[in-house]
Design an enzyme around this catalytic site. Structure first.
Site, PDB file in Angstrom:
ATOM      1  N   HIS A 107       0.840  -1.205   0.000  1.00 40.79           N
ATOM      2  CA  HIS A 107       0.000   0.000   0.000  1.00 40.79           C
ATOM      3  C   HIS A 107       0.875   1.255   0.000  1.00 40.79           C
ATOM      4  O   HIS A 107       2.038   1.199   0.409  1.00 40.79           O
ATOM      5  CB  HIS A 107      -0.854   0.048   1.280  1.00 40.79           C
ATOM      6  CG  HIS A 107      -1.949  -0.952   1.344  1.00 40.79           C
ATOM      7  ND1 HIS A 107      -2.071  -1.852   2.396  1.00 40.79           N
ATOM      8  CD2 HIS A 107      -2.992  -1.194   0.520  1.00 40.79           C
ATOM      9  CE1 HIS A 107      -3.150  -2.601   2.184  1.00 40.79           C
ATOM     10  NE2 HIS A 107      -3.722  -2.231   1.065  1.00 40.79           N
TER      11      HIS A 107
ATOM     12  N   CYS B 145      -2.074   0.646   9.850  1.00 41.98           N
ATOM     13  CA  CYS B 145      -3.232  -0.113   9.362  1.00 41.98           C
ATOM     14  C   CYS B 145      -4.039  -0.766  10.479  1.00 41.98           C
ATOM     15  O   CYS B 145      -5.121  -1.289  10.225  1.00 41.98           O
ATOM     16  CB  CYS B 145      -2.815  -1.138   8.326  1.00 41.98           C
ATOM     17  SG  CYS B 145      -1.641  -2.304   8.929  1.00 41.98           S
TER      18      CYS B 145
END
Ligand SMILES: NC(=O)NCCC[C@H](N)C(=O)O
Length: 258
Positions: free
Chosen positions: A163, A248
Site C-alpha cells: 500500500h 493499518c
C-alpha cells in the site's frame, strides 16, 4: 478542537492465514499478536484517543487491518472496496461503526477497488496510491467524493509495497517520510525525508508531537527524536509478518462533527 477517535478491530482466530504479497509467509503466534494488539490500543488510549471496536469479522483473517476498510475525510466516511476479494466482507461492520459515530457515508462501487492503506492525508491534500489493491476507477471515485469537500487528490504510483502507506506517511509538519528503496516516486511529495528503515516509514500522529512507531525502527526513532518529535514505540512483529504496520491497525477520525 480536532476529535481523537479511533476505530480498531481485534485479531480474529484465523489471523495466521492473512494474505502475504511482497514477503515470504512466516508462522504467526496468535497469542502474541493479541498481546501486541492490546498494547497498541492501550497506547492510543493513553494518549487521549477514544476507541471504538468494530465488530469482529472472524472469517476474514486480515480483518485486524481495519484501516483498509474505510477512509474518513472531514466527517465523510468513504467505505472501501478492498482489492483483495477475501477482504470485502470486512467492510460491513466498518460501515456500521462509521455510521454510529455520525459520519456521512459514501462507498467505492464496482468495478472500483480501493484499500484505505493506499490513502495518505496531509492537511487537505489526499495522496492515493495506484497499485496492487487500488485501481484507476477507485482513484476516480475517491476524487469525486472528496474533491467537492475541499480535498486536493493526488494519485501516485505504488509498485514496490502493498500500500502507499507501507511506503510513506507524514510527520505533523507535513513532511512525507519514506524508506527510499520502496518509494516509487519521492518527487511526488513536495517535502520528502528519507528514513533508514522500512518500518520507520510508518508513523501514527498521536498528538502533541508524539509519534506511534514500530519498535522495529530504532534508527528512525532516533532520527525523529533529533527533529524534536517524541516516538512511542510498540512491538507489532506478528502483524509485520503479514505486511501490517502501525497505521493499518486503526482508523483515526480527527474531524468528527460533534
Ligand atoms: N494498510 C495496510 O498496510 N494494511 C495491511 C494489510 C495486510 C494484509 N495481510 C493484506 O494483505 O491485505
Amino acid at each position: 478542537m480536532p476529535s481523537r477517535h479511533a476505530l480498531v478491530r481485534r485479531p480474529g482466530p484465523r489471523l495466521a492465514e492473512g494474505l502475504v504479497t511482497h514477503v515470504d509467509r512466516r508462522p504467526v503466534d496468535l497469542a502474541r499478536a493479541m498481546r501486541q494488539w492490546e498494547e497498541y490500543v492501550q497506547v492510543l488510549r493513553d494518549h487521549g484517543w477514544r476507541i471504538t471496536e468494530v465488530d469482529p469479522a472472524d472469517d476474514c483473517p486480515d480483518a485486524v487491518f481495519v484501516e483498509d476498510t474505510v477512509v474518513v475525510f472531514r466527517n465523510v466516511a468513504l467505505l472501501a472496496r478492498p482489492g483483495a476479494e477475501s477482504r470485502r466482507p470486512e467492510v460491513a461492520a466498518a460501515r456500521a461503526a462509521a455510521e454510529a459515530l455520525g459520519c456521512s457515508l459514501n462507498e467505492i462501487r464496482a468495478p472500483g477497488t480501493l484499500d484505505g492503506g493506499d490513502v495518505l492525508k496531509v492537511g487537505d491534500t489526499v495522496y492515493v496510491g495506484r497499485g496492487g489493491r487500488t485501481n484507476a476507477e477507485g482513484v476516480r471515485q475517491l476524487r469525486a467524493v472528496f474533491e467537492p469537500l475541499g480535498a486536493r487528490v493526488i494519485a501516485v504510483p505504488v509498485s514496490r509495497v502493498l500500500h502507499l502507506k507501507s511506503a510513506v506517511t507524514a510527520l505533523p509538519d507535513g513532511t512525507v517520510i519514506g524508506y527510499p528503496p520502496l518509494v516509487d516516486d519521492p518527487a511526488a511529495f513536495p517535502r520528502f525525508r528519507p528514513v533508514p528503515e522500512e518500518a520507520g516509514a510508518h508513523v501514527v500522529l498521536l498528538g502533541g508531537g508524539k509519534l506511534l512507531m514500530a519498535a522495529a525502527a530504532p534508527r528512525t526513532a532516533r532520527l525523529l527524536t533529533d527533529l524534536g518529535y517524541r516516538p512511542v514505540t510498540v512491538d507489532i512483529g506478528e502483524f509485520e509478518k503479514l505486511e501490517g504496520c502501525v497505521t493499518c491497525l486503526s482508523v483515526r477520525l480527527r474531524d468528527l462533527y460533534a
